[in-house]
Enzyme design. Structure first.
Site, PDB file in Angstrom:
ATOM      1  N   PRO A 184      33.314  31.175  31.435  1.00 38.64           N
ATOM      2  CG  PRO A 184      35.441  31.541  32.303  1.00 38.64           C
ATOM      3  CD  PRO A 184      34.673  30.603  31.429  1.00 38.64           C
TER       4      PRO A 184
ATOM      5  CG  ASN B  73      17.279  34.419  27.971  1.00 36.57           C
ATOM      6  OD1 ASN B  73      17.445  35.132  28.961  1.00 36.57           O
ATOM      7  ND2 ASN B  73      18.118  33.434  27.663  1.00 36.57           N
TER       8      ASN B  73
ATOM      9  CG  HIS C 179      20.483  30.062  34.314  1.00 37.51           C
ATOM     10  ND1 HIS C 179      21.406  29.408  35.102  1.00 37.51           N
ATOM     11  CD2 HIS C 179      21.198  30.738  33.387  1.00 37.51           C
ATOM     12  CE1 HIS C 179      22.618  29.669  34.675  1.00 37.51           C
ATOM     13  NE2 HIS C 179      22.526  30.479  33.630  1.00 37.51           N
TER      14      HIS C 179
ATOM     15  CG  HIS D 192      51.881  51.626  36.199  1.00 34.80           C
ATOM     16  ND1 HIS D 192      50.823  52.293  36.782  1.00 34.80           N
ATOM     17  CD2 HIS D 192      51.726  51.785  34.852  1.00 34.80           C
ATOM     18  CE1 HIS D 192      50.077  52.840  35.841  1.00 34.80           C
ATOM     19  NE2 HIS D 192      50.598  52.540  34.654  1.00 34.80           N
TER      20      HIS D 192
ATOM     21  N   GLY E 108      24.413  37.654  29.843  1.00 35.19           N
ATOM     22  CA  GLY E 108      25.609  37.799  30.671  1.00 35.19           C
ATOM     23  C   GLY E 108      26.819  38.210  29.860  1.00 35.19           C
TER      24      GLY E 108
ATOM     25  CG  ASP F 275      55.285  54.481  35.240  1.00 33.86           C
ATOM     26  OD1 ASP F 275      55.398  55.709  35.135  1.00 33.86           O
ATOM     27  OD2 ASP F 275      55.245  53.716  34.258  1.00 33.86           O
TER      28      ASP F 275
ATOM     29  CG  HIS G 147      23.488  25.529  33.264  1.00 35.60           C
ATOM     30  ND1 HIS G 147      24.500  24.654  33.614  1.00 35.60           N
ATOM     31  CD2 HIS G 147      23.530  26.543  34.170  1.00 35.60           C
ATOM     32  CE1 HIS G 147      25.122  25.117  34.680  1.00 35.60           C
ATOM     33  NE2 HIS G 147      24.560  26.256  35.042  1.00 35.60           N
TER      34      HIS G 147
ATOM     35  CG  HIS H  88      57.452  48.180  32.262  1.00 32.50           C
ATOM     36  ND1 HIS H  88      57.662  47.823  30.951  1.00 32.50           N
ATOM     37  CD2 HIS H  88      57.685  49.517  32.330  1.00 32.50           C
ATOM     38  CE1 HIS H  88      58.003  48.884  30.236  1.00 32.50           C
ATOM     39  NE2 HIS H  88      58.045  49.937  31.061  1.00 32.50           N
TER      40      HIS H  88
END
Length: 747
Positions: free
Chosen positions: A197, A267, A343, A555, A238, A551, A107, A543
């Site tokens: 990510p 950019n 890119h 949940h 991003g 709930d 890249h 939980h």
């Protein structure tokens, strides 16, 4: 307690000039006057190379830039230094192009566009020692826009890091190389965190800055400062769009992390095209509204000094983190410049030729480095070595002057785990009052905080429900940065990303992050990166099943355990009582390079279910009870969490009917799977095919443990709102149903 906040470090003089550069300038000046050009002996090779390089690059007939008039020597020196910086940036760009062309992958777009920023950070700004990349008081750098990793690899190479050599640049993205397609901290020294990510690196950087602020408040003294470093992070369009970056940026401003500098590569391009396709907000306005000091650099490609001035402003800021918006051209120099086509991908031959012409690179071989650049970068490396030596001198003084604090600090610098720490974990008896496993977890955490100086963390606005709060310590806030309780608000994703930053600061901090198990879905990407990055975060997820009751299905987690158990290396525990909860913490704390997730109940269970064992947790699965004697059991009941007691109740009934029944706790699948074949055969003998697993979650994965003839008591639909006992009964998690299923197998 008074705040001991260190004075702002003076802006490094080497940002604007260095002795070496001044000497280079003087030598260059002498050898470029008409009276001296041919009369003096040839200068040293390295200094001569600058003379040749700058004449090649900048002595255009139309401008004759090097002969213009200056008001004083300082102005002339500054101009000469800018020319050197520009030529170094040209070299950075050529190495980026060469690497991509050699690998036929990568890249290059962001790397080419941000070459000025990367070079200046590594050459003139950041404090580091390439000979000791793990020096504690180094500045931290995070590339949240991880696809631009080639820029960082080139900078590490030029800066003298042994982890990146020219051979590594030549093997970009190749199997087994030290230059993978996105930066990985476990592969390449000098990489602080694994990114890819988008937006994750922003949260990691906030965690790194939080660690510095926290430790500075705890250990710095009026007469000696031992914690004083900055965090720099490059983000892209991003990252700006991802929610985690906004969550983390909000917290950074709220906490007033003024030593955090976020550099935005503006950019205007993403993979699909111009950002105008889906992004039209005022990003600087957003950060200003969050409480950041915001700066815009409009002309970095033509005025490299504008970025230096922005950094000067960031260094002067004492209350706010700084957001520097740098307007760049993606794929700078290429015919793809300024478009999304830059890119990723390679360049055609004609484009490469024209790029080389633009920087007057001639016919130099690929991966050529101007000799003088190594001298320039060595100046900075030497500076880093001196800074580390000075820091050790300060720390020695700190130890002599403040031995108690120094002792605690040294525990942190040695992973934060002192000898014998595990002895403080609670031990329960059958007579102890019943509680939910979240309650037993609370007792474990608060005991551990007494002996683990680095234990720090919090909850996403659920501290009272998760029981994840250190009662003897303050909250981490701008006026109490020494506090060890972190209030994340309703920001699960940022909480996990920030926790990774805390762990990867590698200063002995042991972060915990708490919420409901159902909300682990918000955090999944960060949890996965914990495992990939070897960040020993402890995730406390309460939980943990339909047993939470009222709930309802929004949940009540069903498939979450299955997905989390599938994450490589992540240790997922579902303890049945106080003993197993203590055992889970013992394993989690011991594994500082492996993240752990402890799934805990809302409903109450026995503190000490007879037969459970904290030691047994270390093997992931073990025998809780068995009345078979010397004979093999007729049936094995396997349970986790609150359902283990249902297995015991059913076993008691079956044993009353004369059956040989074994009960097994499978508290951590991954640890059990790692055991030797002999041990696993001892716990789950292959000769016993009649098996029943009981877990209030998805059936996926259980077939491996119950075999083809076994039965899986599970949840195959979303849960229901109601009292937890009624909900358990509806889905078959009662002794009567488990006993009936076991009888059907035995008959």
């Amino acid at each position: 307690m008074a705040i001991t906040r260190p004075l702002l470090r003076p802006f490094p003089p080497h940002l604007l000039s260095t002795t070496q550069t001044k000497q280079n300038y003087k030598t260059f000046k002498i050898h470029n006057t008409s009276s001296n050009l041919n009369k003096n002996p040839a200068p040293p090779v390295l200094l001569s190379s600058w003379k040749k390089e700058l004449k090649i690059a900048f002595l255009e007939p139309k401008t004759r830039k090097l002969e213009q008039q200056f008001h004083d020597d300082d102005e002339e020196e500054e101009y000469f230094e800018e020319l050197i910086d520009k030529r170094c940036v040209d070299n950075v760009r050529m190495l980026i192009v060469d690497s991509v062309q050699q690998a036929q992958a990568g890249h290059p777009g962001m790397a080419l566009g941000m070459a000025e920023v990367g070079y200046l950070l590594y050459r003139r700004v950041m404090r580091y020692n390439p000979k000791n990349p793990k020096w504690f008081n180094r500045d931290r750098f995070v590339l949240s826009a991880g696809h631009g990793c080639l820029l960082q690899y080139v900078c590490l190479y030029l800066s003298g890091f042994q982890s990146v050599q020219v051979e590594d640049l030549q093997r970009l993205c190749k199997l087994g190389s030290r230059t993978p397609g996105h930066p990985e901290n476990v592969v390449t020294e000098g990489i602080e965190v694994t990114t890819g990510p988008l937006g994750q690196g922003v949260a990691n950087a906030v965690g790194l800055a939080l660690a510095e602020a926290h430790l500075a408040a705890r250990f710095n003294k009026p007469d000696v400062v031992v914690v004083d470093h900055r965090t720099y992070c490059i983000m892209g369009d991003g990252c700006a769009m991802e929610g985690i970056a906004h969550e983390a940026a909000s917290l950074a401003a709220h906490w007033k992390l003024n030593k955090l500098t976020l550099i935005y590569d503006d950019n205007h391009n993403t993979i699909d095209g111009d950002t105008a396709l889906a992004f039209s907000e005022d990003i600087s306005g957003r950060f200003e509204a969050l409480g950041w000091n915001t700066i815009t650099v409009d002309d970095i490609h033509s005025n490299i000094g504008s970025f230096k001035n922005a950094l000067l402003s960031a260094f002067k800021e004492t209350e706010k983190p700084t957001f520097i918006r740098v307007k760049t051209l993606i794929g700078r120099l290429s015919k793809k410049e300024g478009t999304s086509k830059a890119h990723h991908g390679t360049f055609d031959e004609d484009d490469v030729i024209k790029m080389r012409e633009k920087v007057k690179w001639g016919d130099r071989e690929p991966f050529y480095v101007i000799p003088m650049i190594r001298e320039e970068m060595q100046v900075h490396a030497d500076h880093g070595e001196r800074l580390e030596r000075q820091w050790h001198s300060k720390f020695n003084y700190f130890k002599s002057r403040y031995p108690e604090e120094a002792s605690e600090f040294e525990v942190l610098l040695n992973a934060g785990v002192p000898p014998g720490w595990e002895s403080i974990l609670p031990k329960w008896s059958t007579s102890d009052p019943v509680d939910a496993t979240r309650g037993y977890s609370e007792k474990c955490l608060n005991q551990l905080a007494k002996v683990l100086p680095g234990l720090i963390g919090g909850s996403a606005d659920l501290a009272s429900s998760n029981k994840a709060y250190l009662h003897e310590y303050e909250d981490f806030r701008p006026n109490t940065p020494w506090g060890r309780n972190i209030r994340y608000g309703v920001r699960e994703h940022a909480m996990a990303g920030i926790s990774n930053g805390l762990a990867l600061h590698r200063s002995g901090l042991i972060p915990f992050a708490a919420t409901f198990l159902i909300f682990s879905d918000y955090m999944k990407s960060s949890i996965r990166l914990s495992a990939l990055s070897q960040a020993g975060v402890i995730y406390i997820m309460t939980h943990d099943s339909i047993g939470l009751g009222e709930d309802g299905p929004t949940h009540q987690p069903v498939e979450q355990l299955t997905g989390l158990r599938a994450v490589p290396h992540l240790l997922v525990f579902r303890p049945a009582d106080g003993n197993e909860t203590a055992g889970a913490y013992r394993v989690a704390i011991s594994n500082r390079n492996i993240p752990s997730l402890i799934a805990l109940s809302r409903q109450k269970v026995a503190a000490n279910l007879e037969g459970t064992s904290a030691d047994g947790v270390e093997r992931g699965g073990y025998i809780v009870s068995d009345n078979s004697g010397e004979e093999p059991p007729e049936i094995i009941l396997i349970g986790t969490g609150s359902e283990l007691c249902i297995c015991e109740e059913s076993a008691s009934v079956l044993r009353g009917e004369g059956r040989r029944v074994r009960v097994v706790s499978l508290v951590c699948w991954r640890l059990f799977d790692k055991q030797g074949r002999e041990y696993k055969e001892c716990v789950l003998p292959s000769s016993v095919s009649k098996r029943v697993s009981v877990e209030a979650g998805s059936p996926l994965g259980w077939r491996e443990y119950v075999g083809g003839e076994g039965k899986v008591v599970c949840v195959e639909d979303f849960g229901s709102s109601g009292d937890y006992l009624d909900t358990f009964k509806k889905f078959g998690f009662i002794q009567e149903n488990v006993t009936w299923i076991a009888r059907s197998l035995l008959q």
